[in-house]
Scaffold this motif. Structure first.
Motif, short mmCIF file in Angstrom:
data_model
loop_
_atom_site.label_atom_id
_atom_site.label_comp_id
_atom_site.label_asym_id
_atom_site.label_seq_id
_atom_site.Cartn_x
_atom_site.Cartn_y
_atom_site.Cartn_z
N GLU A 53 0.85 -1.20 0.00
CA GLU A 53 0.00 0.00 0.00
C GLU A 53 0.89 1.24 0.00
O GLU A 53 1.98 1.24 0.57
N HIS B 126 4.13 7.54 2.43
CA HIS B 126 4.20 6.38 3.33
C HIS B 126 4.00 5.12 2.49
O HIS B 126 3.10 5.07 1.65
N LEU C 96 3.70 0.80 2.71
CA LEU C 96 3.55 -0.39 3.53
C LEU C 96 4.08 -1.61 2.78
O LEU C 96 3.77 -1.79 1.59
#
Length: 256
Positions: A227, A245, A247
């Protein structure tokens, strides 16, 4: 010599010659709008000098005190160009309004017309060359200065119309002053278009949505990435800074 310096130096030389020519011919030809146009060309010269001086600083590499580089100097110069242009525009408009109440001494001389036509041709060429250069090197200040050249070309259009109109319709006694007020409005709009993008940058407005989408797509094409979120961008001079960000599988090692 850097390409930004070369295009700006050529613009400065052209501005000096055109400014002197417009003011001298405008004085002898009794054309207030051409004199105002000449003053505007001198304001172009001021922005040329600002870019020649500032480019050495905003192109400097990042250092300990400025880890993101010095691109905001370019932003400040762009805003300064807009502020200078607005100040010149207001001065021209004030003079034109005051002179509406003065006695009219007849239409301006034909020499003012030919100088205004010359200015339109030369400054439009200078705009196209400078704008293309600015887009190629991703310099907002160079593009802003290009628009300053175009505003100078556009400001000569009502001068041409006013001189022709004054000769064709002698009963219209204030065409020259009206042309100067039109120049004022055009310059104020150009000043806003130049300064506003720089102000939004200082206010940390979102930088480039399309670039954010491309970066997100590239990341999601990687098998290890699960993600991507909080993709954020901001402009710093001619560059765009992006952070995000990401993941991944929690079982992956730091090395992986």
């Amino acid at each position: 010599m850097r390409i930004s310096d070369r295009v700006t130096l050529v613009g400065a030389i052209v501005n000096i010659l055109l400014s002197i020519l417009k003011i001298v011919v405008g004085w002898f030809a009794r054309s207030q709008s051409l004199i105002a146009d000449g003053v505007h060309s001198f304001s172009d010269l001021a922005t040329d000098v600002a870019i020649l001086a500032g480019s050495r600083f905003w192109n400097a590499p990042a250092d300990e005190k400025h880890p993101y580089g010095h691109g905001r100097i370019e932003t400040l110069i762009s805003i300064g160009i807009g502020v200078v242009l607005a100040g010149v525009a207001l001065g021209i408009g004030w003079e034109a309004l005051n002179s509406l109440y003065e006695a009219n001494g007849g239409p301006p001389g034909w020499s003012a017309l030919w100088v205004a036509v010359l200015s339109i041709v030369v400054k439009e060429w200078l705009y196209r060359w400078t704008a293309a250069t600015g887009r190629r090197i991703h310099s907002r200040a160079i593009v802003a200065n290009a628009w300053h050249h175009r505003s100078d070309a556009l400001s000569s259009v009502p001068v041409v119309a006013a001189i022709l109109g004054a000769h064709l319709f002698p009963s219209f006694k204030h065409l020259d002053q009206i042309a100067a007020l039109l120049v004022t409005a055009m310059l104020l709009k150009a000043a806003w278009n130049i300064a506003w993008p720089g102000m939004t940058e200082l206010l940390e407005e979102r930088g480039d949505r399309e670039l954010e989408k491309r970066i997100r797509a590239i990341g999601m094409n990687m098998d290890e990435v699960k993600e991507i979120h909080k993709v954020r961008s901001r402009r710093i001079g001619g560059a765009v800074n992006v952070d995000l960000h990401m993941l991944v599988n929690p079982d992956m090692t730091v090395y992986e």
